[in-house]
Design a protein around this motif. Sequence first.
Motif, PDB file in Angstrom:
ATOM      1  N   VAL A  84       0.839  -1.205   0.000  1.00 33.42           N
ATOM      2  CA  VAL A  84       0.000   0.000   0.000  1.00 33.42           C
ATOM      3  C   VAL A  84       0.868   1.248   0.000  1.00 33.42           C
ATOM      4  CG1 VAL A  84      -1.690   1.309   1.336  1.00 33.42           C
ATOM      5  CG2 VAL A  84      -1.973  -1.152   1.060  1.00 33.42           C
ATOM      6  N   LEU A  85       1.911   1.253   0.820  1.00 30.91           N
ATOM      7  CA  LEU A  85       2.777   2.430   0.890  1.00 30.91           C
ATOM      8  C   LEU A  85       3.484   2.676  -0.437  1.00 30.91           C
ATOM      9  CD1 LEU A  85       4.328   1.977   4.460  1.00 30.91           C
ATOM     10  CD2 LEU A  85       2.509   3.534   3.756  1.00 30.91           C
ATOM     11  N   HIS A  86       4.023   1.625  -1.046  1.00 30.35           N
ATOM     12  CA  HIS A  86       4.726   1.798  -2.321  1.00 30.35           C
ATOM     13  C   HIS A  86       3.766   2.231  -3.420  1.00 30.35           C
ATOM     14  CE1 HIS A  86       8.651   0.530  -1.004  1.00 30.35           C
ATOM     15  NE2 HIS A  86       8.187  -0.619  -0.534  1.00 30.35           N
ATOM     16  N   ALA A  87       2.546   1.680  -3.420  1.00 31.98           N
ATOM     17  CA  ALA A  87       1.564   2.083  -4.424  1.00 31.98           C
ATOM     18  C   ALA A  87       1.160   3.544  -4.238  1.00 31.98           C
ATOM     19  CB  ALA A  87       0.340   1.172  -4.351  1.00 31.98           C
ATOM     20  N   ARG A  88       0.992   3.974  -3.000  1.00 31.24           N
ATOM     21  CA  ARG A  88       0.661   5.389  -2.752  1.00 31.24           C
ATOM     22  C   ARG A  88       1.799   6.305  -3.200  1.00 31.24           C
ATOM     23  NH1 ARG A  88      -1.955   5.235   3.368  1.00 31.24           N
ATOM     24  NH2 ARG A  88      -4.023   4.421   2.788  1.00 31.24           N
ATOM     25  N   GLU A  89       3.029   5.885  -2.934  1.00 27.46           N
ATOM     26  CA  GLU A  89       4.161   6.712  -3.358  1.00 27.46           C
ATOM     27  C   GLU A  89       4.226   6.827  -4.883  1.00 27.46           C
ATOM     28  OE1 GLU A  89       7.581   4.935  -1.668  1.00 27.46           O
ATOM     29  OE2 GLU A  89       7.119   5.539   0.412  1.00 27.46           O
ATOM     30  N   ALA A  90       3.930   5.713  -5.583  1.00 27.41           N
ATOM     31  CA  ALA A  90       3.949   5.761  -7.043  1.00 27.41           C
ATOM     32  C   ALA A  90       2.856   6.669  -7.586  1.00 27.41           C
ATOM     33  CB  ALA A  90       3.802   4.342  -7.606  1.00 27.41           C
ATOM     34  N   VAL A  91       1.676   6.625  -6.972  1.00 26.89           N
ATOM     35  CA  VAL A  91       0.583   7.494  -7.421  1.00 26.89           C
ATOM     36  C   VAL A  91       0.890   8.952  -7.104  1.00 26.89           C
ATOM     37  CG1 VAL A  91      -1.861   8.024  -7.093  1.00 26.89           C
ATOM     38  CG2 VAL A  91      -1.117   5.646  -7.247  1.00 26.89           C
ATOM     39  N   ALA A  92       1.425   9.219  -5.896  1.00 25.41           N
ATOM     40  CA  ALA A  92       1.732  10.593  -5.515  1.00 25.41           C
ATOM     41  C   ALA A  92       2.872  11.174  -6.360  1.00 25.41           C
ATOM     42  CB  ALA A  92       2.108  10.647  -4.030  1.00 25.41           C
ATOM     43  N   ALA A  93       3.780  10.319  -6.830  1.00 23.77           N
ATOM     44  CA  ALA A  93       4.869  10.834  -7.675  1.00 23.77           C
ATOM     45  C   ALA A  93       4.345  11.327  -9.018  1.00 23.77           C
ATOM     46  CB  ALA A  93       5.920   9.741  -7.881  1.00 23.77           C
ATOM     47  N   ARG A  94       3.336  10.679  -9.545  1.00 27.62           N
ATOM     48  CA  ARG A  94       2.746  11.093 -10.818  1.00 27.62           C
ATOM     49  C   ARG A  94       1.638  12.123 -10.636  1.00 27.62           C
ATOM     50  NH1 ARG A  94       3.076   7.022 -14.778  1.00 27.62           N
ATOM     51  NH2 ARG A  94       1.669   8.370 -15.993  1.00 27.62           N
ATOM     52  N   LEU A  95       0.879  11.989  -9.554  1.00 25.38           N
ATOM     53  CA  LEU A  95      -0.242  12.900  -9.266  1.00 25.38           C
ATOM     54  C   LEU A  95      -0.079  13.429  -7.849  1.00 25.38           C
ATOM     55  CD1 LEU A  95      -3.146  10.747 -10.784  1.00 25.38           C
ATOM     56  CD2 LEU A  95      -1.936  12.648 -11.877  1.00 25.38           C
ATOM     57  N   PRO A  96       0.624  14.528  -7.644  1.00 25.06           N
ATOM     58  CA  PRO A  96       0.868  15.029  -6.280  1.00 25.06           C
ATOM     59  C   PRO A  96      -0.396  15.410  -5.539  1.00 25.06           C
ATOM     60  CG  PRO A  96       2.359  16.051  -7.872  1.00 25.06           C
ATOM     61  CD  PRO A  96       1.324  15.332  -8.664  1.00 25.06           C
ATOM     62  N   GLU A  97      -1.467  15.743  -6.242  1.00 27.40           N
ATOM     63  CA  GLU A  97      -2.691  16.132  -5.536  1.00 27.40           C
ATOM     64  C   GLU A  97      -3.377  14.960  -4.857  1.00 27.40           C
ATOM     65  OE1 GLU A  97      -3.679  15.258  -9.852  1.00 27.40           O
ATOM     66  OE2 GLU A  97      -2.138  16.338  -8.712  1.00 27.40           O
ATOM     67  N   LEU A  98      -2.927  13.726  -5.118  1.00 30.69           N
ATOM     68  CA  LEU A  98      -3.518  12.541  -4.493  1.00 30.69           C
ATOM     69  C   LEU A  98      -2.600  11.948  -3.443  1.00 30.69           C
ATOM     70  CD1 LEU A  98      -5.056  10.751  -7.614  1.00 30.69           C
ATOM     71  CD2 LEU A  98      -6.115  12.392  -6.070  1.00 30.69           C
TER      72      LEU A  98
END
Length: 414
Positions: free
Chosen positions: A287-301
Amino acid sequence: MTQGSATPLPAPKERRRLREARGLTQAELASRLGVSRSTVRSWETGRTTPRGRKLEAYVRLLGVGTTLSDDAVSGRQEGSVPALVGAGAPPPSRANRVSEDRRASEDRTADGPEPAEHRDRGAVDRDADRPGGEGERGDTDRDSAVREPSLTPAQAFDALYAFAAPALVRQTYLLTGRRELARESVERAFQLAWYRWPEVAVDRDPAGWVRATAYEYALSPWHRLRPRYRHPEAPPAGGSERALLDVLLTLPPVYRRTLLLYDGVGLGLPETAAETEASTPAAANRVLHAREAVAARLPELALPEDLHRRLTELGSSERLRAAKPRTVRDHGEHRARQWTRAAIAFTVLLIGVTALTLRTAPDHYEAPLSPPETIHGLPPRSAPGPLSAEELVLRAKLRSQTSSGPERLVPDIR
């Protein structure tokens, strides 16, 4: 496709949950079964197990056979679930909310004597259970509700499908990015659930059983070999939705599934780890790695709340309609009949080939021919050799003469 009469006894933790779902305390259940409260407590902790008639009465009072029907109906009547979280566990009914209030009082009295107010309440319950009182009428009503299920297997399946299928199609779309594959996965999962309905009907979380099956089918690597799934589908219309879906599809399948279960569906970390067949620390790291990957591409999330909201909006923006429950059941039964006929045909073919083999196979032993050997000491076999030139001329001359032979051999009468 109904459950047999020999209903197995649930697990110890499941026994307590079923009792609380029926709105019964340990004292009430012990009074109905004619045993002590400590006996019921030992049944629910797994120290002992009921036998004989006590087992039948205990299973009947827990209502094992009607658990799914009550949960599906209560979930459908509540109707206040989010668009993406609808395929999780059904919302708690009124009996479950009441049982939460009673659990505290039971835990306080489990290891020590009961307070006076609890003893008074137990006395009132015993008085109400006497013949002619209100307790007897209430017990009779509850027992009749346990004995007579309110829904048939087909109706219970339709209720589960109406409750879980729409949201499950949206979840599978977020998991695969393909609309047709999402609908196909959900239909196949419900067809398998209808085929194994006696098992699914008594499951603690039927919607979770169907969800896990749909996810496994949707993430199967064999779909990439199918011609219809070799090319990507049209992306969502909105730019933000398209960007979020692209980020989700770049994640590894196991990370994508864990993130969708935890931040999309709203399952707890232990439940997410159990459904993805991983340990709790491993699920947390995913979950943490997936959130980091999403936040790297979409900082608003970067915040989990914003990610959950956007996942819900993305799943709700696509018009993904599931088939009718009766259609799913009919297609599942038709598919089962086809597989049954194919199995019968293959068995008949195998029997025919075996019979033909037995008919044409040799029935006795024939010794093989020994290899040839050279015998020494014998003269070579004589045979006429080729004719010489003179012999060839002579043979031609003899063949050219009359059939009576040369003239010199014919007697001359003159």
